[in-house]
Design an enzyme around this catalytic site. Structure first.
Site, PDB file in Angstrom:
ATOM      1  N   ARG A 188     -12.431  -9.822 -10.013  1.00 21.71           N
ATOM      2  CA  ARG A 188     -11.325  -9.243 -10.760  1.00 21.71           C
ATOM      3  C   ARG A 188     -10.392 -10.386 -11.189  1.00 21.71           C
ATOM      4  O   ARG A 188     -10.637 -11.540 -10.854  1.00 21.71           O
ATOM      5  CB  ARG A 188     -10.569  -8.256  -9.878  1.00 21.71           C
ATOM      6  CG  ARG A 188      -9.811  -8.935  -8.750  1.00 21.71           C
ATOM      7  CD  ARG A 188      -9.234  -7.965  -7.741  1.00 21.71           C
ATOM      8  NE  ARG A 188      -8.028  -7.318  -8.229  1.00 21.71           N
ATOM      9  CZ  ARG A 188      -7.133  -6.720  -7.423  1.00 21.71           C
ATOM     10  NH1 ARG A 188      -7.328  -6.701  -6.122  1.00 21.71           N
ATOM     11  NH2 ARG A 188      -6.074  -6.125  -7.911  1.00 21.71           N
ATOM     12  N   ARG A 189      -9.346 -10.072 -11.927  1.00 20.36           N
ATOM     13  CA  ARG A 189      -8.272 -11.027 -12.255  1.00 20.36           C
ATOM     14  C   ARG A 189      -8.778 -12.317 -12.848  1.00 20.36           C
ATOM     15  O   ARG A 189      -8.258 -13.393 -12.576  1.00 20.36           O
ATOM     16  CB  ARG A 189      -7.499 -11.404 -10.974  1.00 20.36           C
ATOM     17  CG  ARG A 189      -6.751 -10.268 -10.380  1.00 20.36           C
ATOM     18  CD  ARG A 189      -6.160 -10.675  -9.059  1.00 20.36           C
ATOM     19  NE  ARG A 189      -5.144  -9.716  -8.654  1.00 20.36           N
ATOM     20  CZ  ARG A 189      -4.609  -9.678  -7.464  1.00 20.36           C
ATOM     21  NH1 ARG A 189      -4.981 -10.537  -6.551  1.00 20.36           N
ATOM     22  NH2 ARG A 189      -3.687  -8.789  -7.172  1.00 20.36           N
ATOM     23  N   TYR A 242       1.101   5.060  -2.524  1.00 17.45           N
ATOM     24  CA  TYR A 242       1.379   6.464  -2.187  1.00 17.45           C
ATOM     25  C   TYR A 242       2.652   6.937  -2.872  1.00 17.45           C
ATOM     26  O   TYR A 242       2.798   8.104  -3.204  1.00 17.45           O
ATOM     27  CB  TYR A 242       1.443   6.653  -0.674  1.00 17.45           C
ATOM     28  CG  TYR A 242       0.069   6.579  -0.086  1.00 17.45           C
ATOM     29  CD1 TYR A 242      -0.815   7.642  -0.256  1.00 17.45           C
ATOM     30  CD2 TYR A 242      -0.378   5.452   0.568  1.00 17.45           C
ATOM     31  CE1 TYR A 242      -2.099   7.567   0.216  1.00 17.45           C
ATOM     32  CE2 TYR A 242      -1.663   5.372   1.049  1.00 17.45           C
ATOM     33  CZ  TYR A 242      -2.523   6.427   0.871  1.00 17.45           C
ATOM     34  OH  TYR A 242      -3.796   6.349   1.327  1.00 17.45           O
ATOM     35  N   HIS A 274       0.822  -1.205   0.000  1.00 18.28           N
ATOM     36  CA  HIS A 274       0.000   0.000   0.000  1.00 18.28           C
ATOM     37  C   HIS A 274       0.852   1.250   0.000  1.00 18.28           C
ATOM     38  O   HIS A 274       0.468   2.266  -0.574  1.00 18.28           O
ATOM     39  CB  HIS A 274      -1.001   0.047   1.145  1.00 18.28           C
ATOM     40  CG  HIS A 274      -2.097   1.025   0.839  1.00 18.28           C
ATOM     41  ND1 HIS A 274      -3.121   0.747  -0.028  1.00 18.28           N
ATOM     42  CD2 HIS A 274      -2.287   2.301   1.208  1.00 18.28           C
ATOM     43  CE1 HIS A 274      -3.903   1.801  -0.167  1.00 18.28           C
ATOM     44  NE2 HIS A 274      -3.427   2.760   0.572  1.00 18.28           N
ATOM     45  N   HIS A 301     -11.557   1.155  -8.575  1.00 19.86           N
ATOM     46  CA  HIS A 301     -10.911   2.083  -7.651  1.00 19.86           C
ATOM     47  C   HIS A 301      -9.514   2.453  -8.123  1.00 19.86           C
ATOM     48  O   HIS A 301      -9.173   3.620  -8.214  1.00 19.86           O
ATOM     49  CB  HIS A 301     -10.865   1.465  -6.250  1.00 19.86           C
ATOM     50  CG  HIS A 301      -9.959   2.210  -5.310  1.00 19.86           C
ATOM     51  ND1 HIS A 301     -10.266   3.460  -4.823  1.00 19.86           N
ATOM     52  CD2 HIS A 301      -8.755   1.903  -4.799  1.00 19.86           C
ATOM     53  CE1 HIS A 301      -9.280   3.881  -4.045  1.00 19.86           C
ATOM     54  NE2 HIS A 301      -8.349   2.960  -4.016  1.00 19.86           N
ATOM     55  N   PHE A 302      -8.696   1.452  -8.422  1.00 23.74           N
ATOM     56  CA  PHE A 302      -7.313   1.855  -8.718  1.00 23.74           C
ATOM     57  C   PHE A 302      -7.125   2.325 -10.161  1.00 23.74           C
ATOM     58  O   PHE A 302      -6.079   2.877 -10.474  1.00 23.74           O
ATOM     59  CB  PHE A 302      -6.281   0.811  -8.275  1.00 23.74           C
ATOM     60  CG  PHE A 302      -6.333  -0.528  -8.938  1.00 23.74           C
ATOM     61  CD1 PHE A 302      -5.990  -0.667 -10.265  1.00 23.74           C
ATOM     62  CD2 PHE A 302      -6.670  -1.650  -8.217  1.00 23.74           C
ATOM     63  CE1 PHE A 302      -6.005  -1.901 -10.871  1.00 23.74           C
ATOM     64  CE2 PHE A 302      -6.699  -2.901  -8.821  1.00 23.74           C
ATOM     65  CZ  PHE A 302      -6.367  -3.016 -10.149  1.00 23.74           C
ATOM     66  N   HIS A 303      -8.157   2.146 -10.995  1.00 31.87           N
ATOM     67  CA  HIS A 303      -8.050   2.833 -12.280  1.00 31.87           C
ATOM     68  C   HIS A 303      -8.394   4.313 -12.129  1.00 31.87           C
ATOM     69  O   HIS A 303      -8.022   5.118 -12.977  1.00 31.87           O
ATOM     70  CB  HIS A 303      -8.909   2.151 -13.342  1.00 31.87           C
ATOM     71  CG  HIS A 303      -8.215   0.964 -13.955  1.00 31.87           C
ATOM     72  ND1 HIS A 303      -8.229  -0.277 -13.387  1.00 31.87           N
ATOM     73  CD2 HIS A 303      -7.428   0.857 -15.061  1.00 31.87           C
ATOM     74  CE1 HIS A 303      -7.489  -1.111 -14.118  1.00 31.87           C
ATOM     75  NE2 HIS A 303      -6.993  -0.445 -15.136  1.00 31.87           N
TER      76      HIS A 303
END
Lengths: 78, 69, 268, 582
Positions: free
Chosen positions: D449-450, D239, D235, D386-388
Site C-alpha cells: 500500500r502507500r 469506530y 483504531h 479492508h478500509f475501503h
C-alpha cells in the site's frame, strides 16, 4: 386473505409512513420470529468459518518462510 | 413482473460481486476464467435474470409484495 | 432483558467464533512456532549505527551449523546490503534498523515482514528450505522516492554457498633478476574450517597450495615468483580460490643502469 | 402541517446543514484525489510526478477519514440528540463556535497539505509549509507545525461538540429526571465518551512531542512512542467514524424497511461494548513493530477479537429489524421476504448495501486482527481493500444514503431525483466491489500500500491468481465507477439545495422499537460506571507497553531529529535516483 390471527391490517397514523402504501400488517415482539435473519446469519457464519480456515491454513501457513521463534514461545497472557 | 424494478436493479448489481468473487474462488481450484469469459458469464446471468423477472408468474397470480412499485 | 432465542443462539455462535479465532492463532504460535516481532532486538541510537558492533558492517554472518545472521540498515531509499545471499536449508536471523525514518523490511511473497522503526532493532528468525529468489520492499511511506526502495534476497543451493573472501597483495613491478611474493589472504566467514586449494597462474606457470582456513578466521598463502620465470614487461596473474579470483599485472623491469639499457624502459 | 427537522429546530438545522456541506466538500476533493491515485499507481494514467503522489495520498486520507467523516458525524449526532430528546441545544452560539473551530482546524491542516504541490512553498515559522506525512504522520517524518496545530484545533472543536451534546442531555435530564436516555442520545453519549478517551492519546502526542519538536523547541522524538500514541487513538477513531453509521442502521434503517428496531436493550449493550473496548486494542496496528513485547500484542488481539461481538450482534439486530419491516409489508417465506423490502428507496438500498459490504469487511478485519496472520497482509493493499469496505463503504455509503433523508429534512426541499439517487448507491456498491476485490487479492501476494509505483526493478510480483495487470485494471475501473457515483451524489445534493420548498417532507422521527428501553436494566444507562471500566481497561492495556517503550527509548528518544524528506533531500541524490529509475 390473510389468515393468521396476528396479522392485523392497520393504517399507520404517523406521517412518515405515508410513503409506505404496502404496509399490510403489524407484528409485535412476541409473535415475530426472525427466521430469515437466522438463515442469513447462519450462512454468514459458515462463510466466515470456511474463509478463515482457508486464509489461515492455506494462504498464511502456505506462504512460508515465516518468522519463527528460536525456542517455542508460549503465549499465555490474558 | 415477479420482482419490483428496484429489487431487480439490486439483484443485477449483486451479480457483479458474485461473478468477481466466483472467478476468484474458481481459480483456487485451478479453473481460470478469462475476462471475456467472465463478462460472458455475467451477461448470461443478467439475461437469465431479466427473463425470469419479466416472465409472468404461473400458478396463483398475485402481483407479489412489491409489484406495485 | 428480553432477548429472542435466535439472538441468544447467535451470541453463543459469535463467542464460539471469537474463541475459535484466538485458538487458531495460539495454535499458530505453539504448533508451527510462529513468533511475533517483539522487543528482543533492543534499541539503538540511529546516530551510532556506524559504531555499533552489529551494524557497522551489515551483511551475512555465519553463526554455526545452519544458522546465519543477517544485519541490514534501512535508510531512505535503500537497504544496506541491497542484495543478500544465504544458503538453502538455513535458519536466518535478521537484524534490521533504520538510520532515518520508519521503513519496513518485507520479503515479498513470504511471511517475513517487519516494521523498521528508528531507534529500534527488529529481530526475526526464519527458515529458508528451498533455493529461491525473493524481492525485498519497503511498505511504509518513507519520503518521496519511497517506491524505489527495494532489495533482493537470494537463497542459493547449499553447495553453492560460502562466505569466503579473497584478497591479494602483490607488487606492481619487479626488477629483473629479483624475486617477489604474491600473498593471497583467504578469509573464511563460516564457522567450520575451509579446506581448499589456492592457485596462482602467472605467465605460463601455475602454483598451487592446499590450505585449511580455520572457521571465522583467515589464512595467508604466499607464492614466491621469480622474475627469471617471467617474460620481460607485463605478466598477467590470477589467484583463484574456489569460485573467487583476483587478477593483476606484474611488470618485470630492468633496473636503471643495467647493461641492457637500450634506450627505453621495457616496452613502454 | 409539515413537521420536518427544519420546522422543529430551525437554528440547529442551519448548523447541521453547514456541517454536512463541509463534509461534502471534503468528500468531493478527497474522492477526486482517490481517482488520481488509483490511476497513477496502477499505471493507467499518470499526470503527476510520483513524489507528488504522497501529497495526494495525505490529502485523500486526511480529508476523507478525518474531515468528511467527522463533519458528517457532528451533524448526525446533533440531529440525533435534539430529535430524540425533543429539545434544542442549550445555546446555538456555542454550537456555531465549535463548528467554526473545526472548520478552522480542517482548513489549516488542509492548506498545509496542499502547499506540498507548490514548486516552492512559502516559509512560515522558519520552515516550509507542507505536510507530506500521510494521515498517520509517523515521526520522524516531520510536517509543518500548522498541520499539527490544525489537527489539534479540529479535535478540540469535536470535544466541544461533545460538551454541547452532554450539556443538552443534562438540561433534558433536569426536566425528565426519571426517564431512560433515548436510544439515539445514548449512542451519541457513549461514542463521545470513547472519543474523549482515545483522542487524549493523539492530542498528548501532538502537544507534548510533535508540535514542540516541529517548532524546534525540543530536539528529538521517540518514534515508537509517538507511533504507539497515534495508534492508541488510531483504531478507536475508526469506530468513531462507524458509530454514526451504526446509529443510522439502528434508529433509521428499521423505519425505512417499514418495521421497528428489534431490540433496544441489545443496541445499548453494543454501544457499551464499543465504549469499553474501542481503545485498549490499538496495538493491533503494531503487530509487526519492534520494541513491543509479544504479550502486549496478544492482549490487544484478544480485545480486538472480543470487539467483533458488538458488530456481530449488530448484524443480527439490524437484519432482524429489516426482516420485521419486510414481513409487515407482506413478505413471506424463509428468504422471500427480501423481495418485499423497499429496494426502490435509495435511502434503504444504500444503507442495506453498505451493511452488506460491512459484513465482507468484517471478514477481512478478522484476518487483520489475527496477530500472526498479519505477517501475510501487513501494509499490503489488502488493508486498503479492508478500509475501503469499512470507512469507504459502510460509513461513506450510509452517510450518502442518509443525506438523501437529511438534506430534505434540513432544507425543507424535496430530493431532486430519487432514481439518480438509487443508481448512485448501486454504482458505489459495484465500483467498490471491483476495487476492493482486487485490493484484497493483491495483498495476498504482497503488493504494498502507500506506494506510488509498485513496479520494481529487481523482481516481479507473482499472483497466485490472475495477473498484476488484471488487478490494476479492476482497481482503475472501480475507481472510475466510484468517481461517477460520487459526482451523481454531489449533483443530487446541489440540485436538491437549489430546488424549491416542498410541503411533502416526511416528519422528523426515528424508528420505534419492538423491545424497548424498559426491557433493559437501568445499569446500562450508568455512563459513569462504563467510563470508569473503560479507563481501567485502557490503563491495563497500555501502562506496561508505554512504560517499556519510554524505559527503552526515553520520552524524547535517542537524539532523533526530524526528516522532511521532500525538502531535506540533496537534489543530487534525487538526480542520481531518477537516473536509476529511468
Amino acid at each position: 386473505m390473510v389468515s393468521r390471527p396476528y396479522y392485523l391490517l392497520i393504517r399507520m397514523s404517523s406521517g412518515t409512513e405515508q410513503r409506505e402504501p404496502d404496509h399490510v400488517r403489524t407484528l409485535g415482539h412476541e409473535e415475530y420470529d426472525p427466521i430469515g435473519t437466522a438463515i442469513l446469519i447462519g450462512i454468514y457464519f459458515l462463510i466466515l468459518v470456511l474463509l478463515w480456515i482457508f486464509m489461515y491454513f492455506v494462504e498464511f501457513l502456505g506462504n512460508g518462510p515465516t518468522v519463527v521463534g528460536m525456542a517455542l514461545t508460549v503465549v499465555g497472557l490474558a | 413482473m415477479r420482482i419490483s424494478k428496484g429489487a431487480l436493479l439490486v439483484v443485477v448489481a449483486f451479480l457483479v460481486p458474485f461473478v468477481v468473487e466466483f472467478r476468484t474462488a474458481l481459480s483456487w481450484f485451478g479453473i481460470k476464467l478469462s475476462i471475456l469469459e467472465s463478462l460472458a458469464l455475467g451477461g448470461v446471468l443478467v439475461i437469465g435474470l431479466l427473463l425470469w423477472a419479466v416472465w409472468p408468474e404461473d400458478g396463483n397470480g398475485g402481483t407479489g409484495a412489491a409489484g406495485s412499485s | 432483558m428480553n432477548i429472542h432465542t435466535y439472538e441468544k443462539v447467535w451470541i453463543v455462535a459469535s463467542m464460539v467464533l471469537i474463541v475459535g479465532f484466538i485458538a487458531t492463532i495460539t495454535y499458530g504460535a505453539v504448533g508451527p512456532g510462529i513468533a511475533m516481532i517483539d522487543d528482543d532486538g533492543g534499541d539503538i541510537n540511529p546516530d551510532e549505527i556506524n559504531d555499533d558492533e552489529r551494524f557497522a558492517e551489515p551483511g551475512v554472518e555465519h553463526v554455526g551449523g545452519n544458522e546465519y545472521e543477517v544485519t541490514v540498515v534501512a535508510q531512505a531509499w535503500s537497504y544496506t546490503p541491497s542484495e543478500i545471499e544465504i544458503p538453502a536449508n538455513s535458519e536466518v536471523t535478521f537484524y534490521v534498523t533504520s538510520r532515518d525514518v520508519t521503513h519496513s523490511f518485507s520479503v515479498v511473497g513470504t511471511n517475513v515482514n517487519t516494521m523498521v522503526v528508528p531507534g529500534q532493532v527488529s529481530e526475526m528468525t526464519a527458515k529458508f528450505d528451498e533455493p529461491d529468489e525473493y524481492g525485498i520492499l519497503c511498505n511504509e511511506y518513507c519520503g518521496e522516492y519511497h517506491h524505489t526502495m527495494e532489495g533482493k534476497l537470494n537463497v542459493v543451493p547449499e553447495d553453492e554457498f560460502d562466505l569466503t573472501e579473497l584478497s591479494v597483495e602483490a607488487d606492481d613491478e619487479i626488477d629483473a633478476g629479483n624475486e617477489t611474493t604474491i600473498t593471497a589472504n583467504v578469509t573464511n566467514g563460516m564457522q567450520e574450517d575451509l579446506e581448499t586449494t589456492v592457485s596462482l597462474e602467472i605467465g605460463n606457470q601455475t602454483q598451487e597450495e592446499d590450505v585449511t582456513v580455520p572457521g571465522d578466521g583467515s589464512e595467508e598463502v604466499a607464492f614466491t615468483v621469480d622474475s627469471a620465470d617471467l617474460d620481460e614487461g607485463d605478466n598477467d596473474w590470477t589467484v583463484t580460490v574456489d569460485d573467487y579470483e583476483e587478477s593483476g599485472t606484474l611488470s618485470v623491469v630492468t633496473p636503471e643502469g643495467n647493461e641492457s639499457a637500450d634506450g627505453g624502459d621495457g616496452d613502454a | 402541517m409539515r413537521n420536518a427537522y427544519l420546522d422543529q429546530f430551525p437554528d440547529e438545522a442551519r448548523v447541521i446543514k453547514a456541517a454536512f456541506w463541509s463534509s461534502f466538500i471534503a468528500l468531493a476533493i478527497g474522492g477526486v484525489l482517490g481517482l488520481v491515485q488509483a490511476l497513477h499507481r496502477t499505471d493507467v494514467f499518470r499526470f503527476i510526478q510520483s513524489p507528488d503522489y504522497y501529497t495526494v495520498l495525505t490529502a485523500h486520507g486526511v480529508l476523507l477519514v478525518i474531515v468528511f467523516t467527522i463533519f458528517f458525524l457532528v451533524g448526525t449526532f446533533t440531529w440525533a440528540v435534539t430529535t430524540s430528546l425533543d429539545r434544542g441545544v442549550v445555546d446555538t452560539r456555542f454550537t456555531w463556535a465549535w463548528y467554526i473551530m473545526m472548520v478552522i482546524g480542517a482548513a489549516l491542516a488542509g492548506i498545509t497539505i496542499f502547499s506540498g504541490f507548490l514548486e516552492s512553498a512559502p516559509s512560515i515559522l522558519g520552515s516550509e509549509l507542507n505536510a507530506d506525512v500521510l494521515f498517520t504522520f509517523y515521526a520522524p517524518l516531520e510536517a509543518h507545525p500548522f498541520f499539527y496545530i490544525g489537527l489539534v484545533v479540529f479535535v478540540v472543536g469535536s470535544w466541544l461538540a461533545g460538551v454541547d451534546w452532554f450539556r443538552t442531555w443534562l438540561a433534558w435530564r433536569r426536566e425528565n429526571p426519571d426517564e431512560r436516555i433515548p436510544l439515539p442520545t445514548f449512542m451519541v453519549l457513549t461514542t463521545t465518551l470513547f472519543w474523549y478517551i482515545c483522542t487524549l492519546g493523539v492530542s498528548l502526542s501532538i502537544l507534548v512531542f510533535l508540535l514542540p519538536w516541529s517548532l524546534g523547541i525540543t530536539e528529538s522524538v521517540n518514534p515508537l512512542l509517538t507511533r504507539t500514541m497515534f495508534w492508541y487513538f488510531g483504531h478507536a477513531v475508526v469506530y468513531f467514524w462507524l458509530m454514526p453509521a451504526y446509529l443510522m442502521w439502528y434508529t433509521m434503517l428499521p423505519k425505512f424497511s417499514g418495521g421497528k428496531l428489534f431490540s433496544d436493550p441489545l443496541a445499548r449493550v453494543v454501544f457499551v461494548l464499543f465504549l469499553l473496548l474501542s481503545t485498549p486494542l490499538g496495538i493491533h496496528h503494531q503487530y509487526l513493530d519492534p520494541g513491543i513485547a509479544e504479550g502486549y500484542k496478544f492482549i490487544a488481539m484478544t480485545n480486538t477479537m472480543f470487539l467483533l461481538l458488538p458488530s456481530l450482534l449488530t448484524a443480527f439486530t439490524v437484519v432482524a429489524s429489516m426482516e420485521h419491516g419486510a414481513r409487515q409489508r407482506g413478505g413471506e417465506g424463509y428468504l422471500g421476504w427480501l423481495k418485499a423490502l423497499p429496494w426502490r428507496d435509495p435511502i434503504f438500498t444504500g444503507m442495506a448495501l453498505a451493511g452488506l459490504m460491512f459484513a465482507a469487511a468484517g471478514f477481512s478485519g478478522m484476518i487483520n486482527a489475527g496477530m500472526n496472520i498479519n505477517y501475510l497482509v501487513h501494509n499490503t493493499w489488502w488493508v486498503v481493500g479492508h478500509f475501503h469496505l469499512t470507512v469507504g463503504t459502510a460509513v461513506a455509503l450510509t452517510f450518502m444514503a442518509a443525506s438523501y433523508w437529511f438534506i430534505p429534512q434540513l432544507t425543507g426541499k424535496e430530493l431532486w431525483n430519487r432514481s439518480v439517487a438509487l443508481g448512485q448507491v448501486v454504482l458505489w456498491f459495484i465500483g467498490m466491489t471491483f476495487m476492493t476485490n482486487a485490493m484484497h487479492r493483491s495483498g495476498l501476494f504482497g503488493l504494498p500500500r502507500r506506494t506510488a509505483e509498485p513496479q520494481y526493478q529487481g523482481f516481479d510480483f507473482e499472483p497466485a491468481v490472475g495477473t498484476v495487470g488484471e488487478i490494476n485494471m479492476q482497481v482503475a475501473l472501480g475507481a472510475v465507477i466510484l468517481t461517477l457515483s460520487l459526482a451523481l451524489f454531489l449533483l443530487n445534493m446541489v440540485m436538491t439545495s437549489i430546488g424549491s420548498n416542498s410541503e411533502s417532507i416526511p416528519d422528523n422521527t426515528y424508528a420505534d422499537t419492538l423491545s424497548g428501553a424498559e426491557d433493559s436494566p437501568r445499569i446500562l444507562d450508568n455512563l459513569k460506571l462504563w467510563t470508569a471500566i473503560a479507563v481501567v481497561l485502557v490503563i491495563i492495556a497500555y501502562t506496561l507497553p508505554l512504560a517499556s517503550i519510554i524505559d527503552a527509548g526515553g520520552l524524547f528518544g535517542p537524539d532523533i531529529e526530524g526528516f522532511r524528506l521532500s525538502t531535506w533531500v540533496d537534489p543530487a541524490v534525487i538526480e542520481s535516483l531518477s537516473e536509476v529509475i529511468r
